[in-house]
Design an enzyme around this catalytic site. Structure first.
Site, PDB file in Angstrom:
ATOM      1  N   LYS A  81      72.891  19.104  34.488  1.00  0.00           N
ATOM      2  CA  LYS A  81      71.494  19.374  34.875  1.00  0.00           C
ATOM      3  C   LYS A  81      71.230  20.868  35.000  1.00  0.00           C
ATOM      4  O   LYS A  81      70.124  21.315  34.792  1.00  0.00           O
ATOM      5  CB  LYS A  81      71.158  18.631  36.170  1.00  0.00           C
ATOM      6  CG  LYS A  81      71.475  17.126  36.085  1.00  0.00           C
ATOM      7  CD  LYS A  81      70.994  16.489  34.767  1.00  0.00           C
ATOM      8  CE  LYS A  81      71.701  15.183  34.454  1.00  0.00           C
ATOM      9  NZ  LYS A  81      71.512  14.749  33.047  1.00  0.00           N
ATOM     10  N   ASP A 121      70.023  15.577  28.405  1.00  0.00           N
ATOM     11  CA  ASP A 121      70.615  14.602  29.325  1.00  0.00           C
ATOM     12  C   ASP A 121      72.037  14.999  29.690  1.00  0.00           C
ATOM     13  O   ASP A 121      72.878  14.148  29.988  1.00  0.00           O
ATOM     14  CB  ASP A 121      70.604  13.215  28.674  1.00  0.00           C
ATOM     15  CG  ASP A 121      70.901  12.106  29.683  1.00  0.00           C
ATOM     16  OD1 ASP A 121      71.345  11.016  29.261  1.00  0.00           O
ATOM     17  OD2 ASP A 121      70.726  12.345  30.899  1.00  0.00           O
ATOM     18  N   GLU A 134      68.305   5.025  36.391  1.00  0.00           N
ATOM     19  CA  GLU A 134      68.784   3.872  35.636  1.00  0.00           C
ATOM     20  C   GLU A 134      69.423   2.802  36.541  1.00  0.00           C
ATOM     21  O   GLU A 134      70.236   3.104  37.410  1.00  0.00           O
ATOM     22  CB  GLU A 134      69.795   4.287  34.550  1.00  0.00           C
ATOM     23  CG  GLU A 134      70.886   5.218  34.996  1.00  0.00           C
ATOM     24  CD  GLU A 134      70.540   6.674  34.800  1.00  0.00           C
ATOM     25  OE1 GLU A 134      69.354   7.025  34.801  1.00  0.00           O
ATOM     26  OE2 GLU A 134      71.451   7.487  34.678  1.00  0.00           O
ATOM     27  N   ASP A 189      65.761  14.029  30.781  1.00  0.00           N
ATOM     28  CA  ASP A 189      66.103  12.952  31.713  1.00  0.00           C
ATOM     29  C   ASP A 189      66.447  13.553  33.084  1.00  0.00           C
ATOM     30  O   ASP A 189      66.798  14.729  33.189  1.00  0.00           O
ATOM     31  CB  ASP A 189      67.313  12.157  31.188  1.00  0.00           C
ATOM     32  CG  ASP A 189      67.557  10.885  32.003  1.00  0.00           C
ATOM     33  OD1 ASP A 189      68.710  10.446  32.063  1.00  0.00           O
ATOM     34  OD2 ASP A 189      66.589  10.366  32.605  1.00  0.00           O
TER      35      ASP A 189
HETATM   36  O1  LIG Z   1      77.355  15.283  28.834  1.00  0.00           O
HETATM   37  C1  LIG Z   1      77.929  16.173  29.407  1.00  0.00           C
HETATM   38  C2  LIG Z   1      78.757  15.803  30.618  1.00  0.00           C
HETATM   39  S1  LIG Z   1      77.748  15.806  32.053  1.00  0.00           S
HETATM   40  C3  LIG Z   1      76.881  14.261  32.045  1.00  0.00           C
HETATM   41  C4  LIG Z   1      75.441  14.591  32.361  1.00  0.00           C
HETATM   42  N1  LIG Z   1      74.667  13.528  33.042  1.00  0.00           N
HETATM   43  C5  LIG Z   1      74.685  13.404  34.386  1.00  0.00           C
HETATM   44  O2  LIG Z   1      75.383  14.117  35.087  1.00  0.00           O
HETATM   45  C6  LIG Z   1      73.848  12.311  34.990  1.00  0.00           C
HETATM   46  C7  LIG Z   1      74.070  11.941  36.314  1.00  0.00           C
HETATM   47  C8  LIG Z   1      73.320  10.908  36.926  1.00  0.00           C
HETATM   48  C9  LIG Z   1      73.566  10.530  38.333  1.00  0.00           C
HETATM   49  C10 LIG Z   1      74.868  10.505  38.850  1.00  0.00           C
HETATM   50  C11 LIG Z   1      75.087  10.133  40.174  1.00  0.00           C
HETATM   51  C12 LIG Z   1      74.004   9.772  40.991  1.00  0.00           C
HETATM   52  F1  LIG Z   1      74.228   9.395  42.268  1.00  0.00           F
HETATM   53  C13 LIG Z   1      72.722   9.796  40.487  1.00  0.00           C
HETATM   54  C14 LIG Z   1      72.500  10.169  39.168  1.00  0.00           C
HETATM   55  C15 LIG Z   1      72.334  10.228  36.181  1.00  0.00           C
HETATM   56  C16 LIG Z   1      72.112  10.607  34.863  1.00  0.00           C
HETATM   57  O3  LIG Z   1      71.167   9.967  34.102  1.00  0.00           O
HETATM   58  C17 LIG Z   1      72.849  11.639  34.266  1.00  0.00           C
HETATM   59  O4  LIG Z   1      72.554  11.968  32.967  1.00  0.00           O
HETATM   60  C18 LIG Z   1      77.816  17.614  28.909  1.00  0.00           C
HETATM   61  C19 LIG Z   1      78.229  18.660  29.711  1.00  0.00           C
HETATM   62  C20 LIG Z   1      78.099  19.983  29.256  1.00  0.00           C
HETATM   63  C21 LIG Z   1      77.594  20.231  28.004  1.00  0.00           C
HETATM   64  O5  LIG Z   1      77.477  21.537  27.518  1.00  0.00           O
HETATM   65  C22 LIG Z   1      77.197  19.148  27.177  1.00  0.00           C
HETATM   66  O6  LIG Z   1      76.712  19.446  25.922  1.00  0.00           O
HETATM   67  C23 LIG Z   1      77.311  17.847  27.636  1.00  0.00           C
HETATM   68 MG   LIG Z   2      70.660  11.055  32.391  1.00  0.00          MG
END
Ligand SMILES: O=C(CSCCNC(=O)c1cc(-c2ccc(F)cc2)cc(O)c1O)c1ccc(O)c(O)c1
Ligand SMILES: [Mg+2]
Length: 214
Positions: free
Chosen positions: A144, A141, A199, A169
């Site tokens: 992406k 999650d 969500e 996800d």
């Molecule tokens: O956790 C992170 C930071 S990025 C968050 C990821 N999640 C999303 O971007 C995410 C985005 C959306 C979404 C946003 C805007 C919209 F208009 C539509 C959908 C929905 C979701 O359910 C999501 O999960 C991390 C990075 C690097 C690493 O190496 C690590 O281990 C972790």
């Molecule tokens: Mg997500």
């Protein structure tokens, strides 16, 4: 300076949830995201699908990539058997700071190991640093465009075994096209799509469940 959305979400939990009650933390965050501010938690609809797979697998070892505010961490950890652990990786220190407090408020800190840093750097160190042989369940999650490289890394590091389950996800929105193509075409995986919604919205999204065949 003003507060961030994760900080406002944490305040809502501290104000409205019951300490030590994971379900109240989950319900409070879902209410906050529906009524106050949307946030990128897996949410209640996809969360119910995730719950059913966690219960089916009843994992001894679980890896979560992308903690954010700890919503799915709490969802998963609340279902884990005593003595089993969830390792969750978060890249963003501000997210990690909030997530630690949400997980602790839910009373699940004994079951959760939150590790800060880039997943690509941490995954190769997991075996030696945390004494893990393989993961029974992985929840993807995070960024992406990291789903596919990190899945290949998990394979290369010998962290998957015959029957390990990957739950991903956002395979539709925001979308993970290269990951989907890989798990659906590779003979190493048996893949299935669980149709749902992004969500707290009516936009299509879903979870992809992929069983590693070794
Ligand atoms: O956790 C992170 C930071 S990025 C968050 C990821 N999640 C999303 O971007 C995410 C985005 C959306 C979404 C946003 C805007 C919209 F208009 C539509 C959908 C929905 C979701 O359910 C999501 O999960 C991390 C990075 C690097 C690493 O190496 C690590 O281990 C972790
Ligand atoms: Mg997500």
């Amino acid at each position: 300076t003003g507060s961030t959305r994760p900080q406002r979400l944490l305040k809502a939990v501290q104000k409205n949830a019951t300490k030590g009650d994971p379900q109240s933390v989950i319900s409070t965050i879902d209410h906050f995201c529906r009524r106050c501010e949307w946030a990128m938690n897996v949410g209640d609809e996809k969360g119910t699908i995730l719950d059913s797979v966690v219960c089916e697998v009843s994992p001894g070892s679980t890896l979560e990539l992308g903690t954010y505010c700890g919503y799915s961490t709490v969802r998963i950890a609340r279902l884990l058997a005593p003595g089993t652990k969830l390792i969750t990786l978060e890249f963003n220190p501000d997210f990690a700071k909030v997530a630690r407090q949400v997980i602790e408020f839910a009373g699940l800190q004994e079951k959760v190991l939150l590790v800060e840093g880039p997943s690509g750097d941490i995954i190769p160190k997991i075996k030696e640093q945390f004494g893990i042989t393989t993961f029974d369940l992985v929840f993807l999650d995070h960024w992406k465009d990291r789903y596919l490289p990190d899945t290949k890394l998990l394979e290369e590091c010998g962290l998957l075994r015959k029957g390990s389950v990957l739950m991903a996800d956002n395979v539709i929105c925001p979308g993970t096209p290269d990951y989907l193509a890989y798990v659906r075409s590779s003979p190493k995986y048996d893949s299935k799509y669980f149709k749902s919604h992004l969500e707290y919205t009516k936009v299509e999204d879903g979870l992809e469940k992929s069983v590693y065949l070794g």
